[in-house]
Structure formats: C-alpha cells, structure tokens
Design an enzyme around this catalytic site. Structure first.
Site, PDB file in Angstrom:
ATOM      1  N   GLY A 265       0.832  -1.212   0.000  1.00 34.84           N
ATOM      2  CA  GLY A 265       0.000   0.000   0.000  1.00 34.84           C
ATOM      3  C   GLY A 265       0.863   1.256   0.000  1.00 34.84           C
TER       4      GLY A 265
ATOM      5  CG  ASP B 110      -1.489  -1.243   8.349  1.00 40.88           C
ATOM      6  OD1 ASP B 110      -2.303  -0.311   8.246  1.00 40.88           O
ATOM      7  OD2 ASP B 110      -1.399  -2.172   7.518  1.00 40.88           O
TER       8      ASP B 110
ATOM      9  N   GLY C 107       4.284  -7.533   3.870  1.00 38.81           N
ATOM     10  CA  GLY C 107       4.325  -8.325   2.634  1.00 38.81           C
ATOM     11  C   GLY C 107       5.655  -8.123   1.917  1.00 38.81           C
TER      12      GLY C 107
HETATM   13  O1  F6P Z   1      -1.375  -1.871   4.827  1.00 34.82           O
HETATM   14  C1  F6P Z   1      -1.914  -0.613   4.646  1.00 34.82           C
HETATM   15  C2  F6P Z   1      -3.407  -0.687   4.439  1.00 34.82           C
HETATM   16  O2  F6P Z   1      -3.887   0.614   4.248  1.00 34.82           O
HETATM   17  C3  F6P Z   1      -4.184  -1.385   5.566  1.00 34.82           C
HETATM   18  O3  F6P Z   1      -4.403  -0.554   6.668  1.00 34.82           O
HETATM   19  C4  F6P Z   1      -5.428  -1.795   4.851  1.00 34.82           C
HETATM   20  O4  F6P Z   1      -6.012  -2.917   5.464  1.00 34.82           O
HETATM   21  C5  F6P Z   1      -4.947  -2.127   3.462  1.00 34.82           C
HETATM   22  O5  F6P Z   1      -3.711  -1.456   3.299  1.00 34.82           O
HETATM   23  C6  F6P Z   1      -5.862  -1.724   2.344  1.00 34.82           C
HETATM   24  O6  F6P Z   1      -5.330  -2.219   1.184  1.00 34.82           O
HETATM   25  P1  F6P Z   1      -5.720  -1.732  -0.287  1.00 34.82           P
HETATM   26  O7  F6P Z   1      -5.234  -0.341  -0.488  1.00 34.82           O
HETATM   27  O8  F6P Z   1      -5.020  -2.704  -1.178  1.00 34.82           O
HETATM   28  O9  F6P Z   1      -7.196  -1.802  -0.364  1.00 34.82           O
END
Ligand code: F6P
Length: 373
Positions: free
Chosen positions: A12, A135, A112
C-alpha cells in the site's frame, strides 16, 4: 567501479515513501557515487524490467509529495498476476537483477514486502529493506514511516466528528485502517479523545460498549465517539472463528473440509461489515441514533507529516551507508530513537500487534476510555 542499486516501493502506498527515496538516492549519489535505478510498481516492474534512472533532478522536489513517484503494487515475486494467471516469477526477477548488473536491491514496504524481499535474499540477491506502512505493524522497528501521518489524519477526523455527534446527540462510529493491528485506531482514538476504542488485540462485547455509552448519557453526555480498527472483532466472533479454524484443521474428509471452508469464507465476509452491524446493535441497545464514518484510503493520502519525513530521511540515509558497507539481508529500523539493522529473518512472518498491557492502553483506561472488554 560505481555500485548499481535497484530501488522499489511495494504494498500500500504510504506518506513518506518519496522522502525515503529522496534520502537514499541523494545520499547514495552524492556521498558514495552510486547509480540508482527505480523499478516501477514494485516487484511487478522488476519482473517486467520497467525502471527509471534516479538522478538528482528526479530526486528534487519530492520530499513533501504523498504516494510514491515509482508507483506500487501488491504483486509478489513467487505469486504474480501475469496475463490473468498466477505464476512464480522469481527466476525472471533474479535474471533482471543480474541483467541490470545490480549490486543490491532496496525494497521499501510493509510486512508483505519484507517477506518478498527475504524470499529474494534467499535466492542470493543482496537485499536491504525499509519499513513503511500506516499500520505500524512491522516487527523489529519501534515505528514505521507513514504511521504518524495517518494517525494525524484519523485524529483530525475524530476531532471533526465530535461537534456533529454532540450537536445531534448521536453515537458516531469511526472506522480506522490498520489491517490486523490496532496501532492506528488506538493512537488516533487516544489523541482524538474517542470514548470507546476497539482494536483487534482486545475482542469486544457489544453490551459492555452500550453500557459505557449509557453511563455517559447518565452523566449528561448525550453523544459518544467510537474509534474502531478495521480488524477489530467481537468476543463471540473470535470464539466461533477459532472453533471453526480448529474444525478445519481436523476435518475428516474433503467434503466436510469444503463445507467448513465455505463457512469460514462467509464469516470473513461478515466481518467486513462488522462496523455497520455494530452501529445497528448499539442503536438498538442504547436507543441513541448511530452513524458510521469509514475513513478508508483518506488515511494514506496527501502530504507526509514532519515526523514521517524525518524518519524516512534517517532510514534512507542510513540505508545508503549500509549499501556502501555491503551490509545485506537486513531491514533498517528505529530502536529507542537509534537507527539499527535487523536481520530479515527476525522481521518476516511476524505481525507486530499492540501488547494488551501497552502504556497507551493503560493511559487510555486511566482517562476512562472503554475498550469493550
Ligand atoms: O497496509 C496498509 C493498508 O492501508 C491497511 O491498513 C489496509 O487494510 C490495506 O492497506 C488496504 O489495502 P488496499 O489499499 O489494497 O485496499
């Protein structure tokens, strides 16, 4: 011989990523005369050999930019989407690393990314990582960059929700990101003065939350703010889920295994609408109107905070130093305000959760915050 360094951002997008790219790039070019190439869109770009040379011109003016100038993706080397099919592209990535005559690869990302980088290190590549995620759940470091910015955004949202909740005498439930950890909801909840904070580490009981809201009402406070982490779960859910997982592990035949897995998938879906169900239930139990605000990707957008820029700059410049000293297979981390290196083996596969006896939780309890337990 000039060293060639590959760089990518993965997972992310996170405020502070560009500050880290800038710090690493500027320090490596000016102090150690290295070549830096940035791969586009995380490991996907490395697999497709899409890159851009990062020079001082490209690294200028990006300190305050949100997102990542390199682009990002959640693609994994060993499980990549290629033309709609999932394939292990590790060999292609290793080939591209050598084709570009890289001396090392720097991967900026969360849990990840640490896992993917470690996987490449095991293939013999020289890898260094930087911990970035809103996070704050990466093991081995006190804090990840991006967290402070997101916490600031969520805190401001809670501040703003106070006046509308108070005017309408409502319960407002604000859902905060954080994946399976409660750092963001806890930090923003405390800073924003949420009356109830719900985090994955402390399963909640809805009737306990309702009681605390009604007690506030009896004290003349006719509104309440509930900050809930996206991964928070109720006590009942946790029990049923744990039992289901045990039944899956001990399933006797394929037919019952399939059925149990379907049940688990349904429960996973159910938990994604957790916040709405909680709002409905609290409305029933307290007879107060309830509203939900899901902050979502707002928390990841925009200008990084000063603290995140500072942290990303410290980690990025320390990374350049490690590249020069050829210290590989490590994550650059913050420990008691000092920059250290942590072996990737000590980072991967662990989600840094909030300890139940963490000082933040103790402080929040002392000011009367309800955790639903
Ligand atoms: O890991 C960062 C994060 O924003 C988490 O807080 C959230 O669960 C996830 O990524 C959301 O992922 P995406 O942007 O792929 O929907």
């Amino acid at each position: 011989m000039k060293k060639n360094i590959g760089l990518l951002t993965s997972g992310g997008d996170t405020p502070g990523s560009n500050a880290a790219i800038r710090a690493l790039g500027k320090a490596a070019i000016s102090n150690y005369d290295m070549n830096i190439i940035g791969f586009r869109d995380g490991f996907k770009g490395l697999m497709e050999n899409r890159f851009v040379k990062l020079d001082n011109t490209m690294l200028s003016g990006i300190l305050t930019l949100g997102g990542t100038i390199l682009g990002t993706s959640r693609e994994k080397p060993f499980s990549m989407n290629v033309d709609g099919k999932t394939a292990d592209m590790t060999d292609v990535i290793v080939k591209n690393y050598h084709k570009n005559k890289l001396d090392a690869l720097v991967c900026i990302g969360g849990n990840g990314t640490q896992k993917n980088a470690h996987h490449l290190a095991k293939q013999g590549l020289n890898v260094i990582t930087l911990p970035k995620t809103i996070d704050n759940d990466v093991a081995g470091t006190d804090i990840t960059f991006g967290f402070d910015t997101a916490m600031g955004i969520a805190t401001e949202a809670i501040d703003r929700l106070h006046s509308t909740a108070s005017s309408h005498h409502r319960i407002i439930i604000v859902e905060v990101m954080g994946h399976k950890a409660g750092w963001l909801a806890l930090g923003a909840g405390i800073a924003g003065g949420a009356d109830v904070i719900l985090i994955p580490e402390i399963p909640y009981k809805t009737d306990v939350i309702a009681r605390s809201i009604l007690e506030r009402k009896e004290q003349g406070k006719s509104f309440s703010i509930v900050a809930i982490a996206e991964g928070a779960i109720s006590h009942d859910f946790r029990e049923t889920y744990a039992e289901l997982k045990k039944r899956i592990e001990t399933a006797k035949d394929d037919k019952s295994l399939l059925k149990l897995k379907q049940e688990k998938a349904e429960m996973d879906i159910l938990n994604t609408s957790n916040t709405i169900r909680l709002a409905n239930r609290l409305q029933e139990l307290t007879k107060l109107e309830a509203r939900v605000t899901i902050l979502g990707h707002l928390q990841r957008g925009g200008v990084p905070s000063a603290a995140d820029r500072l942290l990303a700059t410290r980690l990025g410049t320390a990374c350049a130093k490690c590249l020069r000293k050829e210290v590989y297979g490590v994550m650059i981390a913050l420990n008691k305000n000092r920059i250290i290196t942590v072996p990737l083996e000590e980072v991967v596969g662990i989600t840094k959760k909030v300890p139940k006896d963490h000082q933040w939780i103790k402080s929040a309890r002392r000011v009367g915050t309800c955790f639903g337990d």
